[in-house]
Design an enzyme around this catalytic site. Structure first.
Site, short mmCIF file in Angstrom:
data_model
loop_
_atom_site.label_atom_id
_atom_site.label_comp_id
_atom_site.label_asym_id
_atom_site.label_seq_id
_atom_site.Cartn_x
_atom_site.Cartn_y
_atom_site.Cartn_z
CE LYS A 28 -11.70 13.72 13.73
NZ LYS A 28 -10.49 12.93 13.68
CD GLU A 39 -4.97 -1.88 2.49
OE1 GLU A 39 -5.35 -1.36 1.42
OE2 GLU A 39 -4.27 -1.28 3.34
CB THR A 83 -0.89 0.05 1.25
OG1 THR A 83 -0.04 0.08 2.39
CG2 THR A 83 -1.81 -1.13 1.34
CD1 TRP A 143 -15.62 14.92 12.69
CD2 TRP A 143 -16.14 13.08 11.52
NE1 TRP A 143 -15.22 13.82 13.42
CE2 TRP A 143 -15.53 12.69 12.73
CE3 TRP A 143 -16.54 12.08 10.63
CZ2 TRP A 143 -15.31 11.35 13.07
CZ3 TRP A 143 -16.33 10.76 10.96
CH2 TRP A 143 -15.72 10.39 12.17
P1 AMP Z 1 -5.09 2.41 -2.60
O1 AMP Z 1 -4.93 1.22 -1.76
O2 AMP Z 1 -3.81 3.13 -2.88
O3 AMP Z 1 -5.83 2.11 -3.84
O4 AMP Z 1 -5.95 3.48 -1.79
C1 AMP Z 1 -7.22 3.16 -1.30
C2 AMP Z 1 -7.91 4.41 -0.83
O5 AMP Z 1 -8.19 5.28 -1.93
C3 AMP Z 1 -9.25 4.17 -0.21
O6 AMP Z 1 -9.17 3.73 1.12
C4 AMP Z 1 -9.91 5.54 -0.35
O7 AMP Z 1 -9.48 6.43 0.65
C5 AMP Z 1 -9.37 6.03 -1.67
N1 AMP Z 1 -10.36 5.78 -2.73
C6 AMP Z 1 -10.38 4.79 -3.63
N2 AMP Z 1 -11.42 4.92 -4.46
C7 AMP Z 1 -12.11 6.03 -4.08
C8 AMP Z 1 -13.29 6.70 -4.53
N3 AMP Z 1 -13.98 6.28 -5.58
N4 AMP Z 1 -13.69 7.79 -3.86
C9 AMP Z 1 -12.99 8.26 -2.80
N5 AMP Z 1 -11.87 7.68 -2.34
C10 AMP Z 1 -11.42 6.58 -2.96
#
Ligand code: AMP
Length: 547
Positions: free
Chosen positions: A444, A332, A187, A449
């Site tokens: 916050k 994940e 990640t 929020w």
């Molecule tokens: P990654 O593991 O790098 O793909 O990051 C995952 C994170 O990207 C998620 O936990 C979200 O915070 C953000 N994310 C992914 N898709 C979206 C979406 N469509 N809208 C808002 N946030 C997103």
């Protein structure tokens, strides 16, 4: 007497995906813009056969079950051959994100204990710079022809074509348990060291079936798919499996990801479906608008990784007639978590109301369970308004990080087996989920929020704004108040008042940012998302005029 099901044991291993493609759609093409420049065509039969050559070359090098084989590479057919070649013999394909900091790349390769690294020539300087820190890699395979081998200071380096040349196309694949690890992806790690997500064959096959459902990615044999989303970003959202599984043709963009190059591949090869993060679509749309271009063949784009800004959704749908599939997920979750395919009830709503639904992240396909909880883990109502921490469990969702990272000796799941996504969301009575923020990005103010995502999305709706980010800044009375950071389009200027006017009437008054800061560029992280950590660092001493 115990009675068990009388059906066949058919281990869910990913080699079956490409074997199926070879048997059933051998001539469906995979078209690649090579890193060298020319566009080349291959097909699923050839990818299968050459993947077997990769398997044999790896075996000749002593690679065994569960050994880690790394790639630092763009989306290409060679990358795909390596992918199936490594996975087929039970070794683990570790896709490294080349956009990470070089030190982090070395750290990840060491943590994974990668044995071989397959690398595109683009990234050679990067690897050469950290080579003395790479403790476990014994060989470097450079993606090029034997006679195109560049000069390199890497010891034990060989061209890809020389590496697989002469290897047999016969090799036993998949003769192992379906829970064998298959892929490893770290990640992006906004805090602490990156954490590895170790996919299994079983989870990847189940994820493939899930993405193949009509209301998920909705891809069929009639599609030609351009995955702009890289294979190193959560398995190109599964497309490297889904396309061969359903027989869709693939168009691989290689190293050229700018608007003009993507547009060329989309139109030249009559691409019907594509998938990318919003920043990529923003570049494409800017290129098209500047040059007055059309998109005659594209019918659907999948957008995820960050929230889809309204401007992108409307431009695709209203100007170009392209349907937007808004998806949410994470490394994940393999990564598909939700897709915003509308329900029959939603389709009866007005166009404007449908847009509002599509701006939400959508509903969970079969195989993903979601809930929202408060700070004490108590489940919150599905009323479409109450926001809470978004938790998920399912058939392709992380159980434990690689080497137990992030668990501090305990589990990363709650007592019911749910994983905390770190996102804040609401869910409505139809199961439609809307992300309102990352837990750590939420602003916050006086105990309430404010959604940074909402502020950003409305701000980028301003025609002169290229990108926007909202962060919380210390405030003596309210604890935090929002600062809106703006990157203008090239050559444009605006005043603070003009930007704030864009938000007027679209948000609660108390959400209005206390100040607007203009920057030349908003930093992006390794997967194309706004790097809030860097922004918070940059603005850590910022004094709000209201403080
Ligand atoms: P990654 O593991 O790098 O793909 O990051 C995952 C994170 O990207 C998620 O936990 C979200 O915070 C953000 N994310 C992914 N898709 C979206 C979406 N469509 N809208 C808002 N946030 C997103």
């Amino acid at each position: 007497m115990t009675l068990i099901g009388k059906m066949q044991e058919w281990p869910l291993t990913v080699n079956k995906v490409i074997e199926h493609a070879k048997l059933n759609y051998p001539r469906q093409r995979v078209i690649t813009r090579t890193v060298e420049g020319p566009i080349v065509e291959t097909n699923y039969a050839e990818i299968h056969d050459r993947a077997k050559q990769v398997s044999n070359a790896l075996k000749a090098d002593g690679i065994q079950m569960t050994d880690r084989v790394a790639t630092l590479a763009w989306n290409t057919s060679r990358h795909m051959e390596t992918w199936f070649g490594a996975m087929g013999i039970g070794s683990v394909l570790h896709t490294i994100n080349p956009r990470l900091h070089p030190e982090q790349i070395a750290w990840i390769a060491n943590d994974a204990e990668d044995k071989i690294l397959f690398v595109d020539t683009t990234f050679l300087p990067l690897v050469e710079a950290v080579k003395d820190h790479l403790k476990t890699i014994e060989k470097f395979v450079i993606y090029c022809d034997a006679d195109g081998m560049p000069e390199t200071s890497l010891a034990n380096a060989v061209s890809y074509e020389a590496y697989i040349n002469g290897q047999s196309q016969d090799c036993v694949w998949g003769d192992f348990d379906e829970n064998t690890p298959c892929g490893l992806c770290y990640t992006s790690g906004t805090t602490g060291n990156p954490k590895g997500v170790l996919y299994s064959h079983r989870s990847n096959v189940l994820h493939t079936l899930m993405t193949g459902m009509t209301d998920a990615l909705g891809i069929s044999i009639h599609d030609r798919v351009l995955p702009v989303v890289p294979m190193f970003h959560a398995n190109a959202w599964g497309l490297t499996f889904t396309c061969p599984a359903v027989g869709a043709e693939m168009v691989m963009p290689g190293a050229q990801m700018d608007g003009a190059s993507i547009y060329e591949m989309l139109t030249k090869y009559k691409v019907t479906t594509s998938a990318a993060v919003p920043t990529v679509w923003m570049m494409l749309l800017q290129h098209m608008e500047a040059n007055n271009l059309e998109l005659p063949d594209l019918t659907r784009v999948v957008i995820g990784g960050s929230a889809v800004p309204e401007r992108i959704l409307r431009t695709f749908q209203e100007k170009y007639g392209v349907e937007v599939g808004h998806a949410w997920g994470m490394t994940e979750t393999s990564p598909l978590g939700t897709v915003g395919s509308l329900t029959p009830e939603q389709k009866k709503l007005s166009e404007e109301a449908q847009i509002a639904c599509k701006l939400k992240q959508g509903r969970a396909p079969f195989g993903v369970e979601m809930k929202i909880v408060d700070d004490n883990g108590k489940e919150l109502p599905r009323d479409g308004e109450t926001s809470g921490h978004l938790l998920v469990r399912g058939m392709a969702i992380v159980d434990t990080y690689y080497k137990g990272a992030g668990a501090d000796g305990g589990s990363i799941l709650d007592k019911d087996g749910f994983f905390d996504t770190g996102d804040v969301a609401n869910i409505d009575e139809n199961g439609f989920m809307q992300i309102t923020d990352r837990s750590k990005d939420v602003i916050k103010s006086g105990g309430e929020w404010i959604s940074s995502i909402d502020l950003e999305n409305i701000a980028v709706g301003h025609p002169k704004v290229a990108n926007a980010a909202a962060i919380g800044i210390y405030h003596p009375k309210w604890d935090e108040r929002p600062l809106l950071i703006i990157q203008m389009n090239e050559g444009e200027t605006a005043t603070k008042e003009e930007i704030l006017k864009q938000l007027e009437g679209k948000i609660a008054k108390w959400w209005t940012p206390d100040d607007v800061a203009f920057v030349d560029s908003i930093p992006l992280g390794a997967t194309g998302k706004i790097n809030k950590l860097a922004l918070r660092e940059q603005f850590k001493d910022y004094k709000l005029p209201t403080a």
